[in-house]
Design a protein around this motif. Structure first.
Motif, mmCIF file in Angstrom:
data_model
loop_
_atom_site.group_PDB
_atom_site.id
_atom_site.type_symbol
_atom_site.label_atom_id
_atom_site.label_comp_id
_atom_site.label_asym_id
_atom_site.label_seq_id
_atom_site.Cartn_x
_atom_site.Cartn_y
_atom_site.Cartn_z
ATOM 1 N N SER A 1 -1.859 -0.340 0.086
ATOM 2 C CA SER A 1 -1.547 1.080 0.269
ATOM 3 C C SER A 1 -0.072 1.327 0.555
ATOM 4 O O SER A 1 0.668 0.436 0.989
ATOM 5 C CB SER A 1 -2.388 1.644 1.413
ATOM 6 O OG SER A 1 -2.004 2.957 1.749
ATOM 7 N N VAL A 2 0.301 2.577 0.341
ATOM 8 C CA VAL A 2 1.643 3.039 0.684
ATOM 9 C C VAL A 2 1.845 3.045 2.201
ATOM 10 O O VAL A 2 2.979 3.069 2.690
ATOM 11 C CB VAL A 2 1.882 4.446 0.100
ATOM 12 C CG1 VAL A 2 3.264 4.979 0.452
ATOM 13 C CG2 VAL A 2 1.729 4.428 -1.419
ATOM 14 N N ASP A 3 0.765 2.988 2.969
ATOM 15 C CA ASP A 3 0.888 2.957 4.429
ATOM 16 C C ASP A 3 1.335 1.593 4.957
ATOM 17 O O ASP A 3 1.286 1.342 6.161
ATOM 18 C CB ASP A 3 -0.416 3.400 5.099
ATOM 19 C CG ASP A 3 -1.566 2.410 4.860
ATOM 20 O OD1 ASP A 3 -1.333 1.329 4.302
ATOM 21 O OD2 ASP A 3 -2.715 2.745 5.231
ATOM 22 N N LYS A 4 1.730 0.680 4.028
ATOM 23 C CA LYS A 4 2.318 -0.629 4.349
ATOM 24 C C LYS A 4 1.280 -1.671 4.766
ATOM 25 O O LYS A 4 1.643 -2.726 5.285
ATOM 26 C CB LYS A 4 3.384 -0.510 5.456
ATOM 27 C CG LYS A 4 4.448 0.538 5.211
ATOM 28 C CD LYS A 4 5.392 0.657 6.390
ATOM 29 C CE LYS A 4 6.352 1.819 6.222
ATOM 30 N NZ LYS A 4 7.260 1.961 7.391
ATOM 31 N N THR A 5 0.000 -1.391 4.535
ATOM 32 C CA THR A 5 -1.039 -2.320 4.963
ATOM 33 C C THR A 5 -1.927 -2.749 3.804
ATOM 34 O O THR A 5 -1.992 -2.089 2.758
ATOM 35 C CB THR A 5 -1.935 -1.706 6.060
ATOM 36 O OG1 THR A 5 -2.773 -0.695 5.486
ATOM 37 C CG2 THR A 5 -1.107 -1.121 7.175
ATOM 38 N N VAL A 6 -2.626 -3.880 4.029
ATOM 39 C CA VAL A 6 -3.660 -4.391 3.135
ATOM 40 C C VAL A 6 -4.945 -4.505 3.945
ATOM 41 O O VAL A 6 -4.922 -4.932 5.106
ATOM 42 C CB VAL A 6 -3.268 -5.766 2.554
ATOM 43 C CG1 VAL A 6 -4.394 -6.322 1.693
ATOM 44 C CG2 VAL A 6 -1.979 -5.667 1.751
ATOM 45 N N ILE A 7 -6.076 -4.130 3.325
ATOM 46 C CA ILE A 7 -7.367 -4.208 4.012
ATOM 47 C C ILE A 7 -8.343 -5.022 3.166
ATOM 48 O O ILE A 7 -8.418 -4.853 1.950
ATOM 49 C CB ILE A 7 -7.958 -2.807 4.280
ATOM 50 C CG1 ILE A 7 -7.040 -1.996 5.201
ATOM 51 C CG2 ILE A 7 -9.358 -2.914 4.888
ATOM 52 C CD1 ILE A 7 -7.521 -0.578 5.454
ATOM 53 N N ILE A 8 -9.084 -5.912 3.831
ATOM 54 C CA ILE A 8 -10.216 -6.593 3.202
ATOM 55 C C ILE A 8 -11.482 -5.830 3.572
ATOM 56 O O ILE A 8 -11.776 -5.625 4.751
ATOM 57 C CB ILE A 8 -10.342 -8.060 3.666
ATOM 58 C CG1 ILE A 8 -9.126 -8.869 3.222
ATOM 59 C CG2 ILE A 8 -11.612 -8.682 3.106
ATOM 60 C CD1 ILE A 8 -9.195 -10.337 3.625
ATOM 61 N N TRP A 9 -12.233 -5.390 2.552
ATOM 62 C CA TRP A 9 -13.459 -4.619 2.753
ATOM 63 C C TRP A 9 -14.675 -5.464 2.404
ATOM 64 O O TRP A 9 -14.643 -6.276 1.473
ATOM 65 C CB TRP A 9 -13.468 -3.367 1.884
ATOM 66 C CG TRP A 9 -12.325 -2.425 2.125
ATOM 67 C CD1 TRP A 9 -11.136 -2.412 1.480
ATOM 68 C CD2 TRP A 9 -12.285 -1.353 3.066
ATOM 69 N NE1 TRP A 9 -10.332 -1.403 1.950
ATOM 70 C CE2 TRP A 9 -11.022 -0.735 2.941
ATOM 71 C CE3 TRP A 9 -13.183 -0.864 4.013
ATOM 72 C CZ2 TRP A 9 -10.643 0.357 3.707
ATOM 73 C CZ3 TRP A 9 -12.805 0.232 4.778
ATOM 74 C CH2 TRP A 9 -11.545 0.832 4.630
ATOM 75 N N ASP A 10 -15.762 -5.251 3.119
ATOM 76 C CA ASP A 10 -17.043 -5.876 2.825
ATOM 77 C C ASP A 10 -17.829 -4.927 1.927
ATOM 78 O O ASP A 10 -18.192 -3.817 2.349
ATOM 79 C CB ASP A 10 -17.814 -6.137 4.129
ATOM 80 C CG ASP A 10 -19.046 -6.989 3.919
ATOM 81 O OD1 ASP A 10 -19.696 -6.843 2.861
ATOM 82 O OD2 ASP A 10 -19.361 -7.808 4.800
#
Length: 372
Positions: free
Chosen positions: A299-308
């Motif tokens: 994301s542009v919010d500077k983060t990466v998320i791992i989703w289940d």
């Protein structure tokens, strides 16, 4: 007195459209986000034709050229010098070119004369006449050569076409319009698409706030079924234009990322399974792991998320980057790499707080990453 007006919002929208049409997807989203141009209801986007910015620039340049070469009595100055958008213009005629050549030749012969090397002096008038004759001859020869080259190209094209038509092992094949299937339905620019790995289904994401699942017919003569429309409804968190789509490895689920920062999972029938709201700014990249139980969003919010994907819950969020994260890719089912406009690359693993690796070296922003 003219009633012609132009606003900064109109200019911004033309620039945005130019970026979209030129393929600058990430840049156009950033520009749209900063200018809020798509939230302006005063701009009638349906009236803007493709290539509008270039069209208006060309018209403005043409008007400037006419204005520059207009005499006070309404006549036009004769000028053969090119007129460009950025370069300083200096008018020139054929006579100016002749004089330039004459001056160069005159300087050359004068320098020879000073050194005592000129044995046959001729008048400037005679030399000028001779140069004019030489120039006319050069133009004639150049024209003859161009005509000859055109004839040669035409002959070679005919031969090439004949050879290709009579050769069963063609190296170049052009796709004719009759072999193309047009999928019509989106109401705005289509940004992304993804093939289903199992079935003849194509998912597309658009600026009309929808993703669509198209069933591709087996034959060109078969009718095209209406697509399944995946409507991304706004919930007050911004514009839900679809920025990325990707099927899971089994082809049963489609994940979409949107400009509102939400990730969504749909089944292939078009039913919404989960809406995942943790990013605060647009999602630009989304990737399933090989097993199909987890997927990444950047994301542009500077983060990466791992989703289940089984629960729709976030397993872990990573905040190592100092600028928008543009792309991610899996190394294995729990390890991935991310890149950003901060020119950094991080390799991370599910369950670990710190990154496994950190790579730095690019001098400008990194837009894409691929692990083989």
């Amino acid at each position: 007195m003219t009633n012609c007006t132009i606003t900064s919002d109109e200019i911004n929208y033309l620039i945005y459209r130019y970026l979209i049409e030129s393929g600058f997807v990430h840049t156009s989203y950033m520009f749209q986000h900063e200018t809020h141009i798509l939230q302006n209801s005063n701009i009638k986007t349906e009236n803007v034709k493709p290539g509008a910015l270039i069209h208006y620039l060309q018209k403005g340049l043409l008007y400037t050229e006419v204005q520059y070469h207009a005499n006070e009595d309404g006549t036009e100055k004769h000028c053969i010098a090119p007129f460009s958008l950025l370069s300083t213009h200096h008018c020139k005629t054929e006579e100016d070119e002749d004089d330039d050549k004459d001056n160069n030749d005159s300087d050359y012969f004068n320098s020879i004369a000073v050194n005592g090397k000129l044995s046959n002096k001729r008048s400037r008038k005679e030399r000028k006449e001779e140069l004019k004759r030489e120039k006319k001859a050069d133009k004639r020869i150049k024209k003859d050569n161009e005509d000859s080259m055109k004839d040669s190209l035409n002959e070679s094209e005919d031969i090439e076409v004949d050879i290709e038509n009579s050769n069963n092992e063609q190296e170049i094949n052009l796709i004719s319009q009759k072999d193309v299937i047009n999928l019509v339905g989106h109401e705005a620019s289509v940004f992304v698409c993804s093939w289903n790995p199992v079935e003849p289904l194509l998912a597309t994401g658009s600026g009309d706030r929808t993703a669509r699942i198209w069933t591709i017919p087996e034959s060109l003569n078969d009718p095209i079924k209406p697509p399944i429309v995946l409507d991304h409804k706004p919930d007050g968190n911004g514009n839900p234009d679809v920025t990325t789509v990707e099927w899971n490895p089994s082809g049963t689920l489609l994940a979409t990322g949107a400009y509102d920062g939400h990730a969504r999972i749909w089944n292939k029938s078009g039913q919404l399974v989960y809406t995942m709201k943790r990013h605060t700014l647009p999602i630009f990249s989304l990737k399933w792991n090989h097993k199909g139980d987890l997927f990444l969003t950047a994301s542009v919010d500077k983060t990466v998320i791992i989703w289940d994907s089984n629960t729709g819950e976030a397993r872990q969020q990573y905040s190592f980057h100092e600028a928008p994260v543009m792309d991610v890719d899996w190394k294995d089912d729990i390890t991935f790499a991310s890149c950003s406009t901060d020119k950094q690359i991080y390799v991370c693993q599910l369950g670990l707080v710190d990154p496994l690796k950190h790579f730095s070296g690019h001098e400008v922003r990194i837009l894409s990453i691929l692990i083989t």
